[in-house]
Scaffold this active site. Structure first.
Site, PDB file in Angstrom:
ATOM      1  N   ARG A 185       0.758  -0.850  -0.050  1.00 11.34           N
ATOM      2  CA  ARG A 185      -0.235  -0.083   0.066  1.00 11.34           C
ATOM      3  C   ARG A 185       0.711   1.429   0.175  1.00 11.34           C
ATOM      4  O   ARG A 185       1.965   1.057   0.836  1.00 11.34           O
ATOM      5  CB  ARG A 185      -0.284  -0.410   1.339  1.00 11.34           C
ATOM      6  CG  ARG A 185      -1.534   1.538   1.259  1.00 11.34           C
ATOM      7  CD  ARG A 185      -2.571   1.211   2.448  1.00 11.34           C
ATOM      8  NE  ARG A 185      -3.516   0.832   1.905  1.00 11.34           N
ATOM      9  CZ  ARG A 185      -5.316   0.802   2.400  1.00 11.34           C
ATOM     10  NH1 ARG A 185      -5.459   1.098   3.483  1.00 11.34           N
ATOM     11  NH2 ARG A 185      -6.256  -0.156   1.724  1.00 11.34           N
ATOM     12  N   HIS A 221      -7.449   1.184  -6.436  1.00 11.82           N
ATOM     13  CA  HIS A 221      -7.408   0.223  -5.270  1.00 11.82           C
ATOM     14  C   HIS A 221      -8.442  -0.934  -5.607  1.00 11.82           C
ATOM     15  O   HIS A 221      -9.144  -1.463  -5.165  1.00 11.82           O
ATOM     16  CB  HIS A 221      -8.107   0.510  -3.915  1.00 11.82           C
ATOM     17  CG  HIS A 221      -8.159   0.015  -2.266  1.00 11.82           C
ATOM     18  ND1 HIS A 221      -7.649  -0.845  -2.459  1.00 11.82           N
ATOM     19  CD2 HIS A 221      -9.407   0.669  -1.744  1.00 11.82           C
ATOM     20  CE1 HIS A 221      -7.609  -1.263  -1.160  1.00 11.82           C
ATOM     21  NE2 HIS A 221      -9.071  -0.952  -0.714  1.00 11.82           N
ATOM     22  N   GLN A 252      -9.720  -4.522  -3.387  1.00 14.93           N
ATOM     23  CA  GLN A 252     -11.189  -3.495  -3.216  1.00 14.93           C
ATOM     24  C   GLN A 252     -12.406  -3.917  -4.014  1.00 14.93           C
ATOM     25  O   GLN A 252     -13.515  -4.421  -3.747  1.00 14.93           O
ATOM     26  CB  GLN A 252     -11.065  -1.980  -2.999  1.00 14.93           C
ATOM     27  CG  GLN A 252     -12.475  -1.946  -2.320  1.00 14.93           C
ATOM     28  CD  GLN A 252     -12.683  -1.954  -0.503  1.00 14.93           C
ATOM     29  OE1 GLN A 252     -11.717  -2.202   0.488  1.00 14.93           O
ATOM     30  NE2 GLN A 252     -13.909  -2.063  -0.950  1.00 14.93           N
ATOM     31  N   ASP A 263     -16.961   7.005  -0.833  1.00 14.24           N
ATOM     32  CA  ASP A 263     -16.445   6.636  -0.261  1.00 14.24           C
ATOM     33  C   ASP A 263     -15.498   8.153  -0.058  1.00 14.24           C
ATOM     34  O   ASP A 263     -16.782   9.419   0.234  1.00 14.24           O
ATOM     35  CB  ASP A 263     -14.874   6.055  -1.310  1.00 14.24           C
ATOM     36  CG  ASP A 263     -13.429   5.717  -0.334  1.00 14.24           C
ATOM     37  OD1 ASP A 263     -13.810   6.092   0.696  1.00 14.24           O
ATOM     38  OD2 ASP A 263     -12.861   5.683  -1.039  1.00 14.24           O
ATOM     39  N   CYS A 282     -16.217   1.739   1.005  1.00 16.41           N
ATOM     40  CA  CYS A 282     -15.399   0.603   1.324  1.00 16.41           C
ATOM     41  C   CYS A 282     -14.747   0.294   2.972  1.00 16.41           C
ATOM     42  O   CYS A 282     -14.244  -0.340   3.019  1.00 16.41           O
ATOM     43  CB  CYS A 282     -13.597   1.351   0.497  1.00 16.41           C
ATOM     44  SG  CYS A 282     -13.610   2.621   0.577  1.00 16.41           S
ATOM     45  N   ARG A 290     -13.509  -8.999   1.415  1.00 15.34           N
ATOM     46  CA  ARG A 290     -12.114  -8.373   1.388  1.00 15.34           C
ATOM     47  C   ARG A 290     -11.499  -9.671   1.730  1.00 15.34           C
ATOM     48  O   ARG A 290     -10.681 -10.234   0.186  1.00 15.34           O
ATOM     49  CB  ARG A 290     -11.808  -7.655   1.688  1.00 15.34           C
ATOM     50  CG  ARG A 290     -11.855  -6.072   1.596  1.00 15.34           C
ATOM     51  CD  ARG A 290     -11.575  -5.258   0.313  1.00 15.34           C
ATOM     52  NE  ARG A 290     -10.627  -5.685   0.145  1.00 15.34           N
ATOM     53  CZ  ARG A 290      -9.608  -4.653   0.775  1.00 15.34           C
ATOM     54  NH1 ARG A 290     -10.039  -3.645   1.761  1.00 15.34           N
ATOM     55  NH2 ARG A 290      -8.320  -4.469   0.548  1.00 15.34           N
TER      56      ARG A 290
END
Ligand code: CP
Ligand code: NVA
Length: 305
Positions: A102, A129, A132, A224, A264, A292
């Protein structure tokens, strides 16, 4: 599939295959456990930013599949400052079977992949992402039965999560509408690339500044945070601009009666989403978070076996 860096790199068939495998792995996990197909395999989790879901879901996915994962936080490697990204990639490749990272700059993900001799998984960059988005497609398919022909309305900041969802929607036969304030949309290049990923010319991609227009006829409303990790200095400005893009009951009522509401997470309740919606009958927020782990097991199994 050598790495997992962007949904754009997957064919529609590969994306569908990952979802199929994820469903089989979730079913097995819920019925007693997974086969230890990753016994003896190791995963380094490199984080330049905070995380709850990405860290724990990848770590537990490895444990459930018989492998081993360990966390390297922002103060340990100091990717790109204590040591160059190519050198970190070459060193880690000598110890582990897979690297999840990340990062801030997407370029760092690309460099890790270029210089690593083991698979690299993108656990979020400022650009995208993809892990996700895979879990989100998984959740929509799990709830609605299929993806083809559905419409996702993304309301809020045209950010990393929005970009991966746009690409994922195109590659699974969905329509996509994004409602964002002026200056916070996805780029023309993103839309152009996305149109090239469509399975059929009938799929629509719409960008608007009107949230009501975006959610009309939508099967999924997604939002988000307004300020992503790394943009903290812009928080005050964004808090002034984004309130008309809040996902609240009034907006949800403009969509289909069986619309799913997704986020998310982490959520800033009272900003981009209200408590009434996050905890309401349309919300699949926590199913999404759990998925996830199931979806990422499929990524790990495909990359490591
Ligand atoms: N959705 C998500 O990636 O959460 P974390 O930042 O907690 O990993
Ligand atoms: N857009 C958010 C997603 C967090 C999972 C961020 O980048 O901070």
């Amino acid at each position: 599939m050598k790495h997992f860096l962007s949904i754009a790199d997957l064919t529609a068939g590969e994306l569908n295959d990952l979802l199929d495998l994820g469903f089989r792995l979730k079913e097995a996990w819920c019925n007693g456990g997974n086969e230890p197909v990753l016994r003896g395999k190791s995963l380094a989790l490199v984080f330049m930013k905070p995380s709850l879901r990405t860290r724990v879901s990848f770590e537990m996915a490895m444990v459930h599949l018989g492998g081993y994962a360990f966390y390297l936080g922002p103060d340990e490697i100091k990717l790109g400052s204590r040591e160059s990204v190519p050198d970190v990639a070459r060193v880690l490749s000598g110890y582990v079977d897979c690297i999840m990272a990340r990062v801030f700059a997407h370029e760092h993900i690309m460099q890790l992949a270029e210089y690593s001799s083991v698979p690299v998984i993108n656990g979020l960059s400022d650009y995208n992402h993809p892990a996700q988005a895979l879990a989100d497609l998984f959740t929509i398919r799990e709830t609605k039965g299929s993806l083809q022909g559905l419409t996702m309305a993304y309301v809020g900041d045209g950010n990393n999560v929005a970009r991966s969802l746009l690409f994922g929607a195109m590659k699974s036969g969905m329509n996509f509408a994004l409602a964002a304030p002026q200056g916070y949309t996805l780029t023309d290049q993103d839309l152009e690339e996305a149109r090239g990923m469509r399975l059929s010319g009938r799929q629509t991609v719409v960008q608007t500044h009107d949230p009501v227009q975006a959610v009309q006829g939508a099967d999924v409303i997604y939002t988000d945070v307004w300020t992503s990790m790394g943009q903290e200095a812009e928080t005050e400005r964004r808090l002034k601009i984004f309130p008309p893009f809040q996902v609240n009951e009034q907006l949800v009522n403009q969509a289909k009666s069986d619309v799913l509401v997704m986020h998310c997470l982490p959520a800033h309740r009272g900003e981009e989403i209200t408590d009434a919606v996050a905890d309401g009958p349309h919300s699949v927020l926590f199913q999404q978070a759990e998925n996830r782990m199931h979806a990422q097991k499929a990524i790990l199994q495909r990359l490591l076996t």
